[in-house]
Design a protein around this motif. Structure first.
Motif, mmCIF file in Angstrom:
data_model
loop_
_atom_site.group_PDB
_atom_site.id
_atom_site.type_symbol
_atom_site.label_atom_id
_atom_site.label_comp_id
_atom_site.label_asym_id
_atom_site.label_seq_id
_atom_site.Cartn_x
_atom_site.Cartn_y
_atom_site.Cartn_z
ATOM 1 N N GLY A 1 0.820 -1.218 0.000
ATOM 2 C CA GLY A 1 0.000 0.000 0.000
ATOM 3 C C GLY A 1 0.844 1.254 0.000
ATOM 4 N N ALA A 2 0.206 2.367 -0.166
ATOM 5 C CA ALA A 2 0.885 3.669 -0.208
ATOM 6 C C ALA A 2 1.462 3.999 1.161
ATOM 7 N N ALA A 3 2.564 4.714 1.146
ATOM 8 C CA ALA A 3 3.240 5.068 2.390
ATOM 9 C C ALA A 3 2.347 5.952 3.261
ATOM 10 N N GLY A 4 1.451 6.692 2.632
ATOM 11 C CA GLY A 4 0.596 7.614 3.363
ATOM 12 C C GLY A 4 -0.598 6.959 4.025
ATOM 13 N N GLU A 5 -0.752 5.665 3.837
ATOM 14 C CA GLU A 5 -1.884 4.951 4.431
ATOM 15 C C GLU A 5 -1.859 5.061 5.945
ATOM 16 N N SER A 6 -2.974 5.428 6.515
ATOM 17 C CA SER A 6 -3.038 5.538 7.972
ATOM 18 C C SER A 6 -3.210 4.145 8.570
ATOM 19 N N LEU A 7 -2.944 4.077 9.866
ATOM 20 C CA LEU A 7 -3.118 2.815 10.578
ATOM 21 C C LEU A 7 -4.566 2.350 10.471
ATOM 22 N N LYS A 8 -5.484 3.310 10.530
ATOM 23 C CA LYS A 8 -6.913 2.991 10.434
ATOM 24 C C LYS A 8 -7.220 2.305 9.100
ATOM 25 N N GLU A 9 -6.631 2.848 8.013
ATOM 26 C CA GLU A 9 -6.846 2.261 6.693
ATOM 27 C C GLU A 9 -6.241 0.864 6.601
ATOM 28 N N LYS A 10 -5.059 0.718 7.182
ATOM 29 C CA LYS A 10 -4.404 -0.593 7.164
ATOM 30 C C LYS A 10 -5.215 -1.603 7.957
ATOM 31 N N MET A 11 -5.758 -1.168 9.097
ATOM 32 C CA MET A 11 -6.597 -2.042 9.907
ATOM 33 C C MET A 11 -7.843 -2.460 9.127
ATOM 34 N N ALA A 12 -8.413 -1.506 8.410
ATOM 35 C CA ALA A 12 -9.635 -1.775 7.646
ATOM 36 C C ALA A 12 -9.389 -2.789 6.538
ATOM 37 N N ALA A 13 -8.144 -2.860 6.068
ATOM 38 C CA ALA A 13 -7.806 -3.776 4.976
ATOM 39 C C ALA A 13 -7.615 -5.212 5.456
ATOM 40 N N LEU A 14 -7.473 -5.393 6.768
ATOM 41 C CA LEU A 14 -7.263 -6.739 7.309
ATOM 42 C C LEU A 14 -8.577 -7.516 7.357
ATOM 43 N N PRO A 15 -8.497 -8.852 7.222
ATOM 44 C CA PRO A 15 -9.718 -9.665 7.303
ATOM 45 C C PRO A 15 -10.393 -9.504 8.661
ATOM 46 N N GLU A 16 -11.690 -9.326 8.623
ATOM 47 C CA GLU A 16 -12.463 -9.093 9.842
ATOM 48 C C GLU A 16 -12.299 -10.224 10.844
ATOM 49 N N THR A 17 -12.221 -11.464 10.353
ATOM 50 C CA THR A 17 -12.099 -12.603 11.261
ATOM 51 C C THR A 17 -10.833 -12.491 12.112
ATOM 52 N N LEU A 18 -9.719 -12.116 11.489
ATOM 53 C CA LEU A 18 -8.462 -11.979 12.238
ATOM 54 C C LEU A 18 -8.549 -10.857 13.256
ATOM 55 N N VAL A 19 -9.119 -9.728 12.838
ATOM 56 C CA VAL A 19 -9.247 -8.589 13.741
ATOM 57 C C VAL A 19 -10.137 -8.964 14.926
ATOM 58 N N ASN A 20 -11.229 -9.671 14.647
ATOM 59 C CA ASN A 20 -12.136 -10.105 15.719
ATOM 60 C C ASN A 20 -11.455 -11.093 16.664
ATOM 61 N N GLN A 21 -10.661 -12.007 16.093
ATOM 62 C CA GLN A 21 -9.946 -12.987 16.916
ATOM 63 C C GLN A 21 -8.964 -12.288 17.840
ATOM 64 N N LEU A 22 -8.275 -11.275 17.315
ATOM 65 C CA LEU A 22 -7.326 -10.536 18.140
ATOM 66 C C LEU A 22 -8.060 -9.772 19.232
ATOM 67 N N HIS A 23 -9.191 -9.189 18.873
ATOM 68 C CA HIS A 23 -9.989 -8.449 19.854
ATOM 69 C C HIS A 23 -10.412 -9.371 21.003
ATOM 70 N N ASP A 24 -10.924 -10.549 20.651
ATOM 71 C CA ASP A 24 -11.377 -11.504 21.668
ATOM 72 C C ASP A 24 -10.222 -11.977 22.547
ATOM 73 N N ALA A 25 -9.086 -12.274 21.917
ATOM 74 C CA ALA A 25 -7.917 -12.729 22.671
ATOM 75 C C ALA A 25 -7.438 -11.636 23.623
ATOM 76 N N THR A 26 -7.516 -10.383 23.165
ATOM 77 C CA THR A 26 -7.089 -9.258 23.991
ATOM 78 C C THR A 26 -8.040 -9.070 25.168
ATOM 79 N N LEU A 27 -9.336 -9.221 24.906
ATOM 80 C CA LEU A 27 -10.335 -9.109 25.981
ATOM 81 C C LEU A 27 -10.079 -10.131 27.079
ATOM 82 N N SER A 28 -9.672 -11.339 26.680
ATOM 83 C CA SER A 28 -9.395 -12.370 27.686
ATOM 84 C C SER A 28 -7.944 -12.348 28.137
#
Length: 70
Positions: A1-28
């Motif tokens: 991706g472009a160097a100017g991509e924000s962290l938010k944009e990079k996060m949005a590009a990640l598969p939702e399942t992985l992001v959700n799994q990380l969220h759940d693991a972090t909660l526990s």
């Protein structure tokens, strides 16, 4: 991706399942699971994964939760 991509944009590009799994693991506060998921994310975006890993290893779980909230 472009160097100017924000962290938010990079996060949005990640598969939702992985992001959700990380969220759940972090909660526990399951560091092993968190690092496992971060390893998967690393294959897609090493930059974001690196930031996540340092947050996880410094127990900055709140920041990780904010990052992984959709």
């Amino acid at each position: 991706g472009a160097a100017g991509e924000s962290l938010k944009e990079k996060m949005a590009a990640l598969p939702e399942t992985l992001v959700n799994q990380l969220h759940d693991a972090t909660l526990s506060a399951d560091l092993d699971r968190m690092l496992e998921v971060i390893h998967q994310i690393e294959k897609l975006d090493a930059d974001v994964a690196g930031r996540m890993r340092s947050l996880a290893e410094n127990f900055e779980y709140h920041k990780l939760l904010v990052m992984t909230t959709r």
